[in-house]
Each structure stands twice: as structure tokens, then as C-alpha cells.
Design a protein around this motif. Structure first.
Motif, PDB file in Angstrom:
ATOM      1  N   ARG A  42       0.828  -1.216   0.000  1.00  0.00           N
ATOM      2  CA  ARG A  42       0.000   0.000   0.000  1.00  0.00           C
ATOM      3  C   ARG A  42       0.861   1.263   0.000  1.00  0.00           C
ATOM      4  NH1 ARG A  42      -5.329   0.818   3.552  1.00  0.00           N
ATOM      5  NH2 ARG A  42      -6.012   2.729   2.579  1.00  0.00           N
ATOM      6  N   TYR A  43       1.955   1.229   0.765  1.00  0.00           N
ATOM      7  CA  TYR A  43       2.851   2.382   0.886  1.00  0.00           C
ATOM      8  C   TYR A  43       4.263   1.929   0.531  1.00  0.00           C
ATOM      9  CZ  TYR A  43      -1.100   4.189   3.521  1.00  0.00           C
ATOM     10  OH  TYR A  43      -2.359   4.588   3.908  1.00  0.00           O
ATOM     11  N   ASP A  44       4.646   2.122  -0.710  1.00  0.00           N
ATOM     12  CA  ASP A  44       5.934   1.673  -1.209  1.00  0.00           C
ATOM     13  C   ASP A  44       7.077   2.233  -0.364  1.00  0.00           C
ATOM     14  OD1 ASP A  44       7.584   0.297  -3.045  1.00  0.00           O
ATOM     15  OD2 ASP A  44       7.974   2.189  -4.103  1.00  0.00           O
ATOM     16  N   GLY A  45       7.958   1.365   0.079  1.00  0.00           N
ATOM     17  CA  GLY A  45       9.104   1.774   0.877  1.00  0.00           C
ATOM     18  C   GLY A  45       8.843   1.822   2.367  1.00  0.00           C
ATOM     19  N   ALA A  46       7.679   1.403   2.817  1.00  0.00           N
ATOM     20  CA  ALA A  46       7.353   1.434   4.247  1.00  0.00           C
ATOM     21  C   ALA A  46       8.234   0.464   5.026  1.00  0.00           C
ATOM     22  CB  ALA A  46       5.889   1.085   4.471  1.00  0.00           C
ATOM     23  N   VAL A  47       8.662   0.898   6.210  1.00  0.00           N
ATOM     24  CA  VAL A  47       9.512   0.085   7.086  1.00  0.00           C
ATOM     25  C   VAL A  47       8.871   0.061   8.471  1.00  0.00           C
ATOM     26  CG1 VAL A  47      11.776  -0.095   8.179  1.00  0.00           C
ATOM     27  CG2 VAL A  47      11.595   0.723   5.825  1.00  0.00           C
ATOM     28  N   ILE A  48       8.677  -1.122   9.029  1.00  0.00           N
ATOM     29  CA  ILE A  48       8.133  -1.249  10.385  1.00  0.00           C
ATOM     30  C   ILE A  48       9.205  -0.812  11.375  1.00  0.00           C
ATOM     31  CG2 ILE A  48       7.359  -2.874  12.160  1.00  0.00           C
ATOM     32  CD1 ILE A  48       5.895  -4.409   9.974  1.00  0.00           C
ATOM     33  N   THR A  49       8.848   0.124  12.261  1.00  0.00           N
ATOM     34  CA  THR A  49       9.796   0.651  13.243  1.00  0.00           C
ATOM     35  C   THR A  49       9.570   0.098  14.639  1.00  0.00           C
ATOM     36  OG1 THR A  49       8.340   2.556  13.614  1.00  0.00           O
ATOM     37  CG2 THR A  49      10.113   2.809  11.982  1.00  0.00           C
ATOM     38  N   SER A  50       8.349  -0.365  14.905  1.00  0.00           N
ATOM     39  CA  SER A  50       8.034  -0.864  16.240  1.00  0.00           C
ATOM     40  C   SER A  50       6.752  -1.679  16.166  1.00  0.00           C
ATOM     41  CB  SER A  50       7.849   0.323  17.191  1.00  0.00           C
ATOM     42  OG  SER A  50       7.623  -0.108  18.506  1.00  0.00           O
ATOM     43  N   GLU A  51       6.615  -2.620  17.085  1.00  0.00           N
ATOM     44  CA  GLU A  51       5.379  -3.409  17.153  1.00  0.00           C
ATOM     45  C   GLU A  51       4.990  -3.638  18.606  1.00  0.00           C
ATOM     46  OE1 GLU A  51       4.759  -6.015  13.293  1.00  0.00           O
ATOM     47  OE2 GLU A  51       6.266  -6.913  14.614  1.00  0.00           O
ATOM     48  N   LYS A  52       3.685  -3.806  18.810  1.00  0.00           N
ATOM     49  CA  LYS A  52       3.157  -4.096  20.147  1.00  0.00           C
ATOM     50  C   LYS A  52       2.018  -5.085  19.991  1.00  0.00           C
ATOM     51  CE  LYS A  52       3.165  -1.571  23.849  1.00  0.00           C
ATOM     52  NZ  LYS A  52       3.456  -0.426  24.541  1.00  0.00           N
ATOM     53  N   GLU A  53       1.962  -6.064  20.889  1.00  0.00           N
ATOM     54  CA  GLU A  53       0.898  -7.077  20.881  1.00  0.00           C
ATOM     55  C   GLU A  53      -0.204  -6.625  21.831  1.00  0.00           C
ATOM     56  OE1 GLU A  53      -1.440 -10.356  22.210  1.00  0.00           O
ATOM     57  OE2 GLU A  53       0.105  -9.511  23.506  1.00  0.00           O
ATOM     58  N   LEU A  54      -1.455  -6.819  21.402  1.00  0.00           N
ATOM     59  CA  LEU A  54      -2.615  -6.436  22.200  1.00  0.00           C
ATOM     60  C   LEU A  54      -3.689  -7.497  22.018  1.00  0.00           C
ATOM     61  CD1 LEU A  54      -4.186  -4.296  23.888  1.00  0.00           C
ATOM     62  CD2 LEU A  54      -4.879  -3.275  21.724  1.00  0.00           C
ATOM     63  N   GLU A  55      -3.912  -8.302  23.040  1.00  0.00           N
ATOM     64  CA  GLU A  55      -4.915  -9.370  23.013  1.00  0.00           C
ATOM     65  C   GLU A  55      -4.781 -10.255  21.770  1.00  0.00           C
ATOM     66  OE1 GLU A  55      -9.012  -8.728  24.040  1.00  0.00           O
ATOM     67  OE2 GLU A  55      -8.539  -6.930  25.178  1.00  0.00           O
ATOM     68  N   GLY A  56      -3.547 -10.564  21.396  1.00  0.00           N
ATOM     69  CA  GLY A  56      -3.292 -11.413  20.242  1.00  0.00           C
ATOM     70  C   GLY A  56      -3.158 -10.654  18.932  1.00  0.00           C
ATOM     71  N   TYR A  57      -3.633  -9.427  18.880  1.00  0.00           N
ATOM     72  CA  TYR A  57      -3.496  -8.578  17.698  1.00  0.00           C
ATOM     73  C   TYR A  57      -2.099  -7.962  17.697  1.00  0.00           C
ATOM     74  CZ  TYR A  57      -8.545  -8.715  16.917  1.00  0.00           C
ATOM     75  OH  TYR A  57      -9.824  -9.124  16.672  1.00  0.00           O
ATOM     76  N   ILE A  58      -1.589  -7.615  16.538  1.00  0.00           N
ATOM     77  CA  ILE A  58      -0.281  -6.975  16.438  1.00  0.00           C
ATOM     78  C   ILE A  58      -0.464  -5.586  15.835  1.00  0.00           C
ATOM     79  CG2 ILE A  58       2.013  -7.044  15.394  1.00  0.00           C
ATOM     80  CD1 ILE A  58       1.759 -10.111  15.393  1.00  0.00           C
ATOM     81  N   ILE A  59       0.033  -4.581  16.557  1.00  0.00           N
ATOM     82  CA  ILE A  59       0.018  -3.205  16.062  1.00  0.00           C
ATOM     83  C   ILE A  59       1.424  -2.934  15.533  1.00  0.00           C
ATOM     84  CG2 ILE A  59      -0.339  -0.783  16.634  1.00  0.00           C
ATOM     85  CD1 ILE A  59      -1.931  -1.854  19.128  1.00  0.00           C
ATOM     86  N   SER A  60       1.530  -2.603  14.252  1.00  0.00           N
ATOM     87  CA  SER A  60       2.816  -2.333  13.614  1.00  0.00           C
ATOM     88  C   SER A  60       2.899  -0.855  13.259  1.00  0.00           C
ATOM     89  CB  SER A  60       2.972  -3.160  12.333  1.00  0.00           C
ATOM     90  OG  SER A  60       2.922  -4.536  12.609  1.00  0.00           O
ATOM     91  N   ALA A  61       3.858  -0.142  13.882  1.00  0.00           N
ATOM     92  CA  ALA A  61       4.122   1.251  13.514  1.00  0.00           C
ATOM     93  C   ALA A  61       5.110   1.226  12.356  1.00  0.00           C
ATOM     94  CB  ALA A  61       4.709   2.011  14.694  1.00  0.00           C
ATOM     95  N   TYR A  62       4.892   2.094  11.371  1.00  0.00           N
ATOM     96  CA  TYR A  62       5.793   2.110  10.219  1.00  0.00           C
ATOM     97  C   TYR A  62       6.126   3.540   9.824  1.00  0.00           C
ATOM     98  CZ  TYR A  62       1.584   3.156   7.530  1.00  0.00           C
ATOM     99  OH  TYR A  62       0.432   3.729   7.069  1.00  0.00           O
ATOM    100  N   GLU A  63       7.242   3.680   9.101  1.00  0.00           N
ATOM    101  CA  GLU A  63       7.649   4.949   8.523  1.00  0.00           C
ATOM    102  C   GLU A  63       7.712   4.790   7.017  1.00  0.00           C
ATOM    103  OE1 GLU A  63      11.391   6.212  10.074  1.00  0.00           O
ATOM    104  OE2 GLU A  63      10.610   6.456  12.098  1.00  0.00           O
ATOM    105  N   VAL A  64       7.363   5.859   6.321  1.00  0.00           N
ATOM    106  CA  VAL A  64       7.463   5.887   4.867  1.00  0.00           C
ATOM    107  C   VAL A  64       7.597   7.349   4.436  1.00  0.00           C
ATOM    108  CG1 VAL A  64       4.953   5.854   4.523  1.00  0.00           C
ATOM    109  CG2 VAL A  64       6.435   5.115   2.691  1.00  0.00           C
ATOM    110  N   ASN A  65       8.646   7.654   3.680  1.00  0.00           N
ATOM    111  CA  ASN A  65       8.863   9.008   3.150  1.00  0.00           C
ATOM    112  C   ASN A  65       8.760  10.093   4.216  1.00  0.00           C
ATOM    113  OD1 ASN A  65       9.083   7.848   0.582  1.00  0.00           O
ATOM    114  ND2 ASN A  65       6.872   8.009   0.261  1.00  0.00           N
ATOM    115  N   LYS A  66       9.456   9.924   5.340  1.00  0.00           N
ATOM    116  CA  LYS A  66       9.495  10.894   6.445  1.00  0.00           C
ATOM    117  C   LYS A  66       8.129  11.112   7.104  1.00  0.00           C
ATOM    118  CE  LYS A  66      13.559  13.156   4.702  1.00  0.00           C
ATOM    119  NZ  LYS A  66      14.264  14.370   4.417  1.00  0.00           N
ATOM    120  N   GLU A  67       7.227  10.165   6.908  1.00  0.00           N
ATOM    121  CA  GLU A  67       5.927  10.174   7.572  1.00  0.00           C
ATOM    122  C   GLU A  67       5.764   8.853   8.308  1.00  0.00           C
ATOM    123  OE1 GLU A  67       3.160  12.963   4.802  1.00  0.00           O
ATOM    124  OE2 GLU A  67       3.491  10.930   4.070  1.00  0.00           O
TER     125      GLU A  67
END
Length: 175
Positions: A42-67
Motif C-alpha cells: 500500500r505504501y511503497d518503501g514502508a519500514v516497520i519501526t516498532s510493534e506491540k501485541e494487544l490481546e493477540g493482535y499486532i500493532i505495527s508502527a511504520y515509517e514511509v517518506n518521512k511520515e
């Protein structure tokens, strides 16, 4: 009759291939690399910077183009995940991304901070109609840029005020 048999055979092969492909994609999302590839579609060049688990779900924070932004992956059984939602369009890193997320009966506020100066968040939640203070929390960001707050009690209309603080206690407007 031969044409029907060929058609049915092709249909069966296509169905098996589709199911197998979907199954492999769900298993692929069980790894950071797999989730990053899905976000990258969806966002070309996106890189996951951090993740957190919540009740089995995974929240992935990502950076792409300084956003930055986040994606949530939901468990689909043994070692399989599927993409549940995105935070919307990526935002500039100096801005906090806030969102809500429900898992069963539980409602959560999710905050993803892209500014490295922020050490903790002070979050205040008020009932929009009455102005009553519902919740006031201080959430540390020391282990991740992702903070999660279980909203309690659940109300239909609420206002959230968020202030970020650095290690020296300096306040930052994030929204």
C-alpha cells in the motif's frame, strides 16, 4: 461432456490455488517481514519501526517518506494473521497518530508517536456531553513508539486531550 470436465477441472485447480495462496499470505503475516511486505503493497518503501501485541493482535508502527502510520493485524488461528486496518494516510512524524480500536467488549485508544523526543504521554478523556473526567493516565513510551490505553468506561461521545513530554518534562503539542 469433455468440455465440461475440462471446465470443472480448471475451476477446481483455480479454487485450490486461491485457497492455498490465501493461506500462505496469512502465514506470511506472522513475521515482521511479512507484515512489512503487506504494508509495503500500500505504501511503497514502508519500514516497520516498532510493534506491540494487544490481546493477540499486532500493532505495527511504520515509517514511509518521512511520515508514519500504523497497521493492525488480527490473529486468524495458529500462526496466521490478516490485516485488519490502517491508521489512514501516513502523517508527518512530528504529529501523534491517535485512533480507537475495539476487540470484543474492550475499547482501546492507540497512540503512535513519530517524534523521538517524546518519553511519555499524558492522556485525559472526558465525556463530551457532561464534561465529566472519565480517565486520566500517564503512558510511558520508553519501550516503543506505540502506546495503548484501555478506555474505561466506554461512552458514546468522548473528548481526548493528549500532551507529550520529553525526558526533561518539556511539553509538546502532538495533535
Amino acid at each position: 461432456m469433455k468440455k465440461l470436465l475440462i471446465f470443472v477441472s480448471i475451476l477446481v485447480v483455480f479454487c485450490v490455488y486461491s485457497v492455498f495462496g490465501f493461506e500462505m499470505k496469512l502465514r506470511k503475516m506472522a513475521t515482521v517481514e511479512g507484515r512489512q511486505a503487506v504494508i509495503g503493497e500500500r505504501y511503497d518503501g514502508a519500514v516497520i519501526t516498532s510493534e506491540k501485541e494487544l490481546e493477540g493482535y499486532i500493532i505495527s508502527a511504520y515509517e514511509v517518506n518521512k511520515e508514519h502510520g500504523y497497521a493492525i493485524f488480527m490473529p486468524e488461528g495458529e500462526g496466521k494473521y490478516d490485516l485488519r486496518t490502517y491508521s489512514g494516510s501516513p502523517r508527518e512524524k512530528s504529529r501523534l497518530i491517535a485512533g480507537t480500536f475495539d476487540i470484543g467488549e474492550n475499547s482501546y485508544e492507540i497512540y503512535v508517536c513519530g517524534d523521538e523526543r517524546v518519553e511519555y504521554l499524558e492522556v485525559t478523556i472526558r465525556d463530551t456531553y457532561t464534561g465529566e473526567l472519565l480517565q486520566q493516565e500517564e503512558i510511558s513510551l520508553e519501550d516503543s513508539c506505540i502506546a495503548v490505553l484501555k478506555r474505561d468506561p466506554v461512552v458514546w461521545a468522548w473528548q481526548t486531550d493528549i500532551t507529550g513530554y520529553d525526558a526533561e518534562g518539556n511539553a509538546y503539542e502532538l495533535i
